[in-house]
Design a protein around this motif. Sequence first.
Motif, PDB file in Angstrom:
ATOM      1  N   ARG B 156      40.116  47.051  53.135  1.00 38.79           N
ATOM      2  CA  ARG B 156      40.642  46.266  51.886  1.00 38.79           C
ATOM      3  C   ARG B 156      40.812  47.259  50.893  1.00 38.79           C
ATOM      4  NH1 ARG B 156      36.847  41.191  51.239  1.00 38.79           N
ATOM      5  NH2 ARG B 156      37.253  39.999  53.222  1.00 38.79           N
ATOM      6  N   SER B 157      41.709  47.021  50.011  1.00 36.37           N
ATOM      7  CA  SER B 157      42.249  47.960  48.897  1.00 36.37           C
ATOM      8  C   SER B 157      42.499  47.380  47.694  1.00 36.37           C
ATOM      9  CB  SER B 157      43.704  48.707  49.513  1.00 36.37           C
ATOM     10  OG  SER B 157      44.406  47.591  49.706  1.00 36.37           O
ATOM     11  N   LYS B 158      41.760  46.037  47.321  1.00 37.64           N
ATOM     12  CA  LYS B 158      41.885  45.461  46.225  1.00 37.64           C
ATOM     13  C   LYS B 158      40.820  45.495  45.258  1.00 37.64           C
ATOM     14  CE  LYS B 158      42.613  40.787  45.243  1.00 37.64           C
ATOM     15  NZ  LYS B 158      42.961  39.467  45.723  1.00 37.64           N
ATOM     16  N   ILE B 159      40.807  45.542  44.240  1.00 37.56           N
ATOM     17  CA  ILE B 159      39.383  45.563  43.126  1.00 37.56           C
ATOM     18  C   ILE B 159      39.751  44.480  42.146  1.00 37.56           C
ATOM     19  CG2 ILE B 159      38.201  46.887  41.579  1.00 37.56           C
ATOM     20  CD1 ILE B 159      37.796  48.369  44.303  1.00 37.56           C
ATOM     21  N   VAL B 160      38.761  43.541  42.231  1.00 35.93           N
ATOM     22  CA  VAL B 160      38.844  42.414  41.259  1.00 35.93           C
ATOM     23  C   VAL B 160      37.960  42.774  39.774  1.00 35.93           C
ATOM     24  CG1 VAL B 160      38.484  40.025  41.048  1.00 35.93           C
ATOM     25  CG2 VAL B 160      38.947  40.696  43.177  1.00 35.93           C
ATOM     26  N   LEU B 161      38.632  42.641  38.790  1.00 35.98           N
ATOM     27  CA  LEU B 161      37.890  42.978  37.686  1.00 35.98           C
ATOM     28  C   LEU B 161      37.858  41.509  37.032  1.00 35.98           C
ATOM     29  CD1 LEU B 161      39.660  45.963  36.326  1.00 35.98           C
ATOM     30  CD2 LEU B 161      37.560  45.855  37.898  1.00 35.98           C
ATOM     31  N   ALA B 162      36.559  41.191  36.419  1.00 32.36           N
ATOM     32  CA  ALA B 162      36.477  40.107  35.434  1.00 32.36           C
ATOM     33  C   ALA B 162      37.104  40.360  34.159  1.00 32.36           C
ATOM     34  CB  ALA B 162      35.188  39.604  35.282  1.00 32.36           C
ATOM     35  N   GLU B 163      38.011  39.716  33.416  1.00 35.37           N
ATOM     36  CA  GLU B 163      38.491  40.029  32.228  1.00 35.37           C
ATOM     37  C   GLU B 163      37.432  40.163  31.035  1.00 35.37           C
ATOM     38  OE1 GLU B 163      40.744  36.636  30.736  1.00 35.37           O
ATOM     39  OE2 GLU B 163      42.010  37.954  29.561  1.00 35.37           O
ATOM     40  N   VAL B 184      44.462  46.750  41.520  1.00 38.73           N
ATOM     41  CA  VAL B 184      43.499  46.001  40.716  1.00 38.73           C
ATOM     42  C   VAL B 184      44.086  44.675  40.144  1.00 38.73           C
ATOM     43  CG1 VAL B 184      42.363  46.153  38.233  1.00 38.73           C
ATOM     44  CG2 VAL B 184      42.625  48.282  39.877  1.00 38.73           C
ATOM     45  N   VAL B 185      43.120  43.466  40.303  1.00 30.48           N
ATOM     46  CA  VAL B 185      43.701  42.254  39.732  1.00 30.48           C
ATOM     47  C   VAL B 185      42.490  41.718  38.500  1.00 30.48           C
ATOM     48  CG1 VAL B 185      44.936  41.552  41.791  1.00 30.48           C
ATOM     49  CG2 VAL B 185      42.387  40.893  41.654  1.00 30.48           C
ATOM     50  N   GLU B 186      42.923  41.005  37.801  1.00 32.02           N
ATOM     51  CA  GLU B 186      41.986  40.616  36.778  1.00 32.02           C
ATOM     52  C   GLU B 186      41.807  39.067  36.776  1.00 32.02           C
ATOM     53  OE1 GLU B 186      42.060  43.281  33.001  1.00 32.02           O
ATOM     54  OE2 GLU B 186      43.956  43.421  34.055  1.00 32.02           O
ATOM     55  N   VAL B 187      40.504  38.633  36.757  1.00 29.81           N
ATOM     56  CA  VAL B 187      40.284  37.271  36.577  1.00 29.81           C
ATOM     57  C   VAL B 187      39.944  37.012  35.136  1.00 29.81           C
ATOM     58  CG1 VAL B 187      38.734  35.455  37.296  1.00 29.81           C
ATOM     59  CG2 VAL B 187      39.436  37.189  39.028  1.00 29.81           C
ATOM     60  N   ALA B 206      39.407  41.417  48.986  1.00 26.65           N
ATOM     61  CA  ALA B 206      39.164  42.582  48.074  1.00 26.65           C
ATOM     62  C   ALA B 206      37.899  43.206  48.710  1.00 26.65           C
ATOM     63  CB  ALA B 206      38.733  41.918  46.494  1.00 26.65           C
ATOM     64  N   ALA B 207      37.936  44.506  48.180  1.00 21.64           N
ATOM     65  CA  ALA B 207      37.099  45.545  48.488  1.00 21.64           C
ATOM     66  C   ALA B 207      35.818  45.370  47.639  1.00 21.64           C
ATOM     67  CB  ALA B 207      37.413  46.758  48.488  1.00 21.64           C
ATOM     68  N   ALA B 208      36.008  44.897  46.398  1.00 24.62           N
ATOM     69  CA  ALA B 208      34.670  44.788  45.547  1.00 24.62           C
ATOM     70  C   ALA B 208      35.420  43.700  44.209  1.00 24.62           C
ATOM     71  CB  ALA B 208      34.212  46.087  45.096  1.00 24.62           C
ATOM     72  N   VAL B 209      34.239  43.517  43.555  1.00 26.06           N
ATOM     73  CA  VAL B 209      34.455  42.578  42.369  1.00 26.06           C
ATOM     74  C   VAL B 209      33.492  43.139  41.199  1.00 26.06           C
ATOM     75  CG1 VAL B 209      34.106  40.452  41.409  1.00 26.06           C
ATOM     76  CG2 VAL B 209      34.806  40.502  43.617  1.00 26.06           C
ATOM     77  N   LEU B 210      33.746  43.832  39.990  1.00 22.96           N
ATOM     78  CA  LEU B 210      33.212  44.138  38.917  1.00 22.96           C
ATOM     79  C   LEU B 210      33.162  43.071  37.797  1.00 22.96           C
ATOM     80  CD1 LEU B 210      34.499  47.230  40.122  1.00 22.96           C
ATOM     81  CD2 LEU B 210      33.432  47.681  37.980  1.00 22.96           C
ATOM     82  N   PHE B 211      31.941  42.905  37.525  1.00 28.32           N
ATOM     83  CA  PHE B 211      31.666  42.133  36.200  1.00 28.32           C
ATOM     84  C   PHE B 211      30.708  42.558  35.406  1.00 28.32           C
ATOM     85  CE2 PHE B 211      28.829  40.373  39.779  1.00 28.32           C
ATOM     86  CZ  PHE B 211      27.648  40.309  38.806  1.00 28.32           C
ATOM     87  N   GLN B 212      30.577  42.118  34.177  1.00 31.27           N
ATOM     88  CA  GLN B 212      29.656  42.656  33.155  1.00 31.27           C
ATOM     89  C   GLN B 212      28.547  41.667  32.637  1.00 31.27           C
ATOM     90  OE1 GLN B 212      31.652  44.835  29.971  1.00 31.27           O
ATOM     91  NE2 GLN B 212      29.926  44.484  28.794  1.00 31.27           N
ATOM     92  N   GLN B 213      27.352  41.976  32.603  1.00 31.20           N
ATOM     93  CA  GLN B 213      26.498  41.103  32.291  1.00 31.20           C
ATOM     94  C   GLN B 213      25.392  41.807  31.107  1.00 31.20           C
ATOM     95  OE1 GLN B 213      25.885  38.112  32.225  1.00 31.20           O
ATOM     96  NE2 GLN B 213      24.019  37.469  33.199  1.00 31.20           N
ATOM     97  N   GLY B 234      33.040  38.603  51.382  1.00 30.29           N
ATOM     98  CA  GLY B 234      33.210  39.974  51.980  1.00 30.29           C
ATOM     99  C   GLY B 234      33.420  41.293  51.051  1.00 30.29           C
ATOM    100  N   ALA B 235      33.300  40.940  49.737  1.00 26.36           N
ATOM    101  CA  ALA B 235      33.553  41.972  48.825  1.00 26.36           C
ATOM    102  C   ALA B 235      31.958  42.461  48.396  1.00 26.36           C
ATOM    103  CB  ALA B 235      34.375  41.393  47.626  1.00 26.36           C
TER     104      ALA B 235
END
Lengths: 445, 445, 495, 495
Positions: B156-163, B184-187, B206-213, B234-235
Amino acid sequence: MSCGYLSLTDADREEMLAAIGVSSVDELFEQVPPGVRLDRALDLPPALGEADLVRHVEELASRNVHTGAELSFLGAGIYDHYVPSVADVVLSRGEFLTAYTPYQPEMSQGVLQAIFEYQTVICELTGMDVANASGYDGCTVAADACFVVKHAVPGRSKIVLAETLSPQVRQVVKTYAPGFGLEVVEVPHDGGTTDPERIAEAAADAAAVLFQQPNFLGCLEPAPELAHAAADAGALAIAHVDPMTLGVLEAPGEYGCSIALGEGQAAGNWPSYGGPHYGFLAAKSDFVRRMPGRIVGETVDLDGRRAFVLTLQTREQHIRREKATSNITTNQTLLALAGLATLSWLGPDGLREVGEACLALTHYAREQVALEPAFEALSFKEVAFRTPIPAREVVRRARERGVHPGYALGRDYEGMDDVLLVALTEKRTVEDVDRLAEVLAEVCS
Amino acid sequence: MSCGYLSLTDADREEMLAAIGVSSVDELFEQVPPGVRLDRALDLPPALGEADLVRHVEELASRNVHTGAELSFLGAGIYDHYVPSVADVVLSRGEFLTAYTPYQPEMSQGVLQAIFEYQTVICELTGMDVANASGYDGCTVAADACFVVKHAVPGRSKIVLAETLSPQVRQVVKTYAPGFGLEVVEVPHDGGTTDPERIAEAAADAAAVLFQQPNFLGCLEPAPELAHAAADAGALAIAHVDPMTLGVLEAPGEYGCSIALGEGQAAGNWPSYGGPHYGFLAAKSDFVRRMPGRIVGETVDLDGRRAFVLTLQTREQHIRREKATSNITTNQTLLALAGLATLSWLGPDGLREVGEACLALTHYAREQVALEPAFEALSFKEVAFRTPIPAREVVRRARERGVHPGYALGRDYEGMDDVLLVALTEKRTVEDVDRLAEVLAEVCS
Amino acid sequence: MTAPGSAWPDAPLLFERSRPGRRAGRPPRPDLPLPDLPDGLRRARPPRLPELSEPELVRHFTTLADRTFGVDTGFYPLGSCTMKHNPRVHERLAGLPGFRDLHPHQEDEAAQGALELMFRLQEMLAEVAGLPAVTLQPAAGSQGELTGLMLMRAYFADRGEERDTIITPDTAHGTNPASVTMAGYKLEKVATDARGNLDLDDLRGKVNERTAGLMLTNPSTLGLFDEGIEEVARIFHEAGALLYYDGANLNAVVGISRPGDMGFDIVHYNLHKTFSQPHGGGGPGGGPVAVRETIEPFLPSPTVVREGVAYRLDHDRPKSIGRVRGFAGPFGVFVRSYAFMRAYGPELKEMSEVAVLNANYLLARLKDVYDLPYDRLCTHEFVLSARNLKRGHGVTALDVAKRLMDYGIHPPTIYFPLVVPEALMIEPTETEPKERLDDFVDAMRAIAEEAATSPELLLEAPHGRPVRRLDEVRAAKQAVVRYLFEEHPALVGAD
Amino acid sequence: MTAPGSAWPDAPLLFERSRPGRRAGRPPRPDLPLPDLPDGLRRARPPRLPELSEPELVRHFTTLADRTFGVDTGFYPLGSCTMKHNPRVHERLAGLPGFRDLHPHQEDEAAQGALELMFRLQEMLAEVAGLPAVTLQPAAGSQGELTGLMLMRAYFADRGEERDTIITPDTAHGTNPASVTMAGYKLEKVATDARGNLDLDDLRGKVNERTAGLMLTNPSTLGLFDEGIEEVARIFHEAGALLYYDGANLNAVVGISRPGDMGFDIVHYNLHKTFSQPHGGGGPGGGPVAVRETIEPFLPSPTVVREGVAYRLDHDRPKSIGRVRGFAGPFGVFVRSYAFMRAYGPELKEMSEVAVLNANYLLARLKDVYDLPYDRLCTHEFVLSARNLKRGHGVTALDVAKRLMDYGIHPPTIYFPLVVPEALMIEPTETEPKERLDDFVDAMRAIAEEAATSPELLLEAPHGRPVRRLDEVRAAKQAVVRYLFEEHPALVGAD
Ligand SMILES: Cc1ncc(COP(=O)(O)O)c(C=O)c1O
Ligand SMILES: Cc1ncc(COP(=O)(O)O)c(C=O)c1O
């Protein structure tokens, strides 16, 4: 526990009370007679956590106008010399901060060695053989010296003070003298300096003569002549000196003084609204066993290794009690060590350069400021000007323009309401002096 | 020597040249081809002695308006929490300051132990098993995590970033990603928070999802749902968290995240115009051998005494070179240790209280300020308001009144020119918030 | 050079590290002509200050710090000195430019924050002492004592009374008699009774119309609160004399019992003890003095007064004894003590409660192995005697002290108070956690054990410090009290 | 507990010193209602942070500092790391409220002093590198490298060129190949010739149209200036490739030779090495990057620009590679480096001269007892080999390093660069006085002697540190990388 400086948990407390065999902390205080117990909480302002405390105290600090917030030429005993960052190494190290008097030398070789080095530096500056580990300030060391003199010069009980000696120093000596059984007389100045002949007269039946170089009015005294006038009359000559001038000015030990002392603040301490600073006190070897306060000496340990230790303790209160050379215990070691760091940072060349900068700036100011110098004598680090309006008014007006022009001598000297004392340290620049001249011209016209 | 940082005397220099067998320092540089030698002095501004240097740099500092000089509600990634004085113990100790990476553990047990303690504290906060000794900042640790992910999730070679993830963090990830071969894609957000369904969709390949809290807009994300949406697809779920909120908010390790990371500044570092601070990076044990950067482990010495040492070094550049998990060498240890001191000073209760103070003040501000909150979601430590005039103009006008009201979100988010992000740390008081409300009312009307 | 493998690197003197021509500092040098100085005034030979670069200077002081043990290093139960933790925030606060760079001659209106802090500190100190008027000027406890005695003299002079004697107990700290002499008074000593209180019979026989006053530490230097204090006060006051309170032990009773309520008329505080100014290897300190209304007119000048919302220094004090120190006192110390008291607030009493709890805990856990001369509960400190070890095994209080160093603990005060032979005067302070107290108990008990089984461990202690025991006699005899450069005597190995 | 008499007191972990209910900090607690948090978001179990009082916290960190050796403690010739003296004034300056408390989102007009400092630093750095444009953003040398490689990629992409390979010498620091991988490039290695220069023949065969560039440290990690640097630059530029300068060794050539003049197109600085940011036990650092005009458009955003008399952050950089770090870089580091350069002024060259003099002096005095793989004058550092000792006496570079500790000296870098067996990489820096260099020479010579006469002294070293040699294999195998409270494995004595 209500405060983070305390360390016991409730569990600790219970265990400890059990070990003691009491059921409450109150029981521990049963030895305090009920009639003298306080039966209410202390009436103190509410507790502040660290963040709130900082906010509150910062607010207090912000209501002071410090030397960085205006262009300041204030001196008159406390000077805005540069305090180098190596002094922070001494002042911020927990070991130096939180140790006490090195009663147990094996635990305190570091601070002992540093004091020994400090003593050496003070002796070098003043031309003396022994210096103590510090006195409270430049005033109290003068009183200490009088106590030395009282025993060192039997049969004489008069102390002569030059009027050009710092007013605060004179006041402190006068406060202490009655307890010592000493009488104090003052010799007025002539045109800003002290006349050796008048010293010779006053010293005839005196135990000691104290004068200041450069004197409080910013003038250079004929210090060797004063010292010799005192000595010739059988009195000890004592010079109050400024360490930051001693790269340029002769050491009192070289011109006949028996004791040299002074305020150390200029060398390594911030102004700090008057303290804590350190007073230094040095003397010729004749007086070593009459010196007040701590003195560190060199010795060896069981293996023959060099080591340092508090010495000549039979002079001190904890051994000699009512026969001690002084009652001093807590002194000003930390500040003295900041002084040591500062003077070592400067070295002989740096100290000379500081002195030269002060001297050159003083003379530049004397030329640039369009006011009449109050005294003809050579000025050094401070110069007194005669003002057409009261000096306090000059100060007020100049401060409105962001310049603190100096000290109004009328605060201390009768007839000097129109004299302004301007201090020049190496931190002031040529442009700063120009700005002072400009502002003084404005406010005096 | 022209500078007091140099230590050779002229005599030293001569002796040393003789020992080398050359007659001048220039000879030492004969290895430099004449064609590439600089044949003039460097064109640099004149040298300044320490006092002059301080004067000059103080003048520069005085031209900045710092958080103590106005009432500031600026946050947006860097926060004005209280830095306790125990942090100074770490930051001012010469040994911590002037040591480097503890390659020789016998010389560096102190800093090694402190890092081990720091790693533990970060693991405790985040609910993770391993943390490194620090990354550069909260942005670069996110890029580091992507490099972990690239190897940890093959195929997997996609990273998802929360906007709603910090714009700077997203920018840095986007700068690094191409080198890693990652896309990189942004949500986008929905009303200030991220919709778990949209994460589920994006995470599918996606390989991973990054979000902030709490997220950059001050809103609390439905973090557990986001993490589970990622994991179910699966991310790997990666949370960017604020250490100062983790006394109150759940640890990412408890709701399905594989990695937790963030900017450490809030815990123990001054704002310092953006750095130096520290980024922290922690993970579940599966990733321990893929972690970037230094890691300290426990072991014993020859006598069986507990000791600490840099470990798992086969991950690192100096051993693995082009196969390393990162190129990092110099990191942010000193700042991380200030964080350790701060978090230890707070303890679990203090950290919770800081979080509660921020939460309570945020909600008080939300009520007191007569502006419409930009988002309905629960705010924590920061709250976004909609302004009737552009937020940047609100900032300008409020600053004229001595209040910095916050961050204009239009700097980063399209369509948010009228949104102001107000940060509330425990250093702000109820009266501060009242003052903010008053000023905002004035400037927005 | 120290042997390879030693944990203590060499520590040459600054002068030995010095090299001609090396230097760290470069002061500003204005581009101005230099006026000539007359010959006798100009320095002939430069002072031999050390010449070092900055890197070596920093290392030098770092090395010396490493050879110095402070409260930050470990447990420091030095009796009578109150070696408590010094909060680090105090250094930040005293270093604020608004304080640190404030010139003491600054006009009052431009120093309102400093004056307010001092005024508030005066008020808080007055509340703690139970006395209305405070001077902050004295620089330390000893100077507070001397100031107090001068106040007595001024007070009696003003009343036209001639009194020439001050009474102190035989347990008094050395500064008390020394201050008495410096103030020009005669000293009379009074005995301690079997419970450690002032011997009232002895006292009654000594107080008369020549008596100016009493100087007393309460709790005493034995760490015991004087149970007869009310009667003591009555005796003096009935004789028209005054009571002076040496505040060195105030840490035991803050919020519990106030000197003013005990009957004292004049009190000094040791800000560096009770109110946490770091001891700095010997100082600085602060020794404010509080007095009753009747003595207020004599306080040193200037004092800090409030007028409406403003504060000012009041120099107009016609009956004042005068000035005892420069300016209005050690201001930086005030910042720290003020901050310290504000951190506790009205709960300041807890400080003393814990100090007393900690001391009693140690006492309870040690009194079966060391002699306890006065078997009572103690206050914030207590005095044990090692005479049992001396009798049994030939080791002294000094040996116990030296051996404690090997356990990483600073020794207590020894051989004081003088009334207790082989005295070990132990003051843990309130900031120590139970674990440190237990470490101390373990060490003290282990040492008592060692005294019996391997006394040489004590006699040859310390073993882990940069030096072993010193030849103090030689130090005093030869009195090498400064470095002498070329003429410096070669001490090492010699004699 | 450590044995009585040890110079190293115990150092329990913070968690072991912790007691439930103890605490130091008391944050402000506004008197406001607390809103509810949804269940899944609210913390269920509090983090097990340590619970200590302030006194014990301060002691803890003091104890740990005492177990840490820094430049302030003594000589630290760690090759490639430039462990020079860190001027103390820097800490004062970086701590000024106008810097320390300045928020990075502050409006440009309210941060003019900070921006001016950064702009001036950019200009000074540009002059030192001989390249016109500087970004201050990268956080350290390694990030500077990566930034440089990204700049190459952007530069070639902009020109429509496809190049995928970076060449590094076999002496390169590990970060160079690691950065190459992270930037998505392929790595090609080039050999070192007998004089320690790049092997030009090998190089010529490897540079082609797929070559993006070279990464080179000059002087190299062998401490040798590449005598063929002009030819090297020609080879790359003729192939249309770029040259990247790893500035880790810039300390050797400031004011002597500028990377831009050598032909480098992109340069990073290590502010913590050359320009004296304290290394902080591992960091922080600063890794600004300078480039030629042609590469300037690609620099990270934002940069600091001047407009008339004002300064501002320029975010409008359409060709920029983007952001590599938060904000405009580690500002506190800039304050220190700016101050450092201002303290030297145009004489900054002297820094490098003395650094090189000090290194050559050590080299001259040690090369008869240790092997010298490249017998040339060195620059600011040099690499010796202990292979002679290994061959002769079975002791290794590691043993020499450990034995140096017993002499109070921090070991040099060992086993790097990889091309030298048993490497000892020695960098004294310019701030050391001759006496410290002589101490080092004496120690190194004594150790060589000991290797022959009593090798066990080396093999069992160190003897004077708080721990002896460690079981590093076990550390890696069991990977205990955090404290585990109740579940913490009992390591001591086990296995
Ligand atoms: C009982 C007692 N009185 C007086 C003093 C003198 O106080 P200071 O050291 O502050 O001058 C001390 C401490 O040294 C003391 O312990
Ligand atoms: C030659 C060389 N290149 C690169 C680096 C990496 O620099 P930094 O530690 O600043 O990331 C170092 C130092 O660690 C080095 O010595």
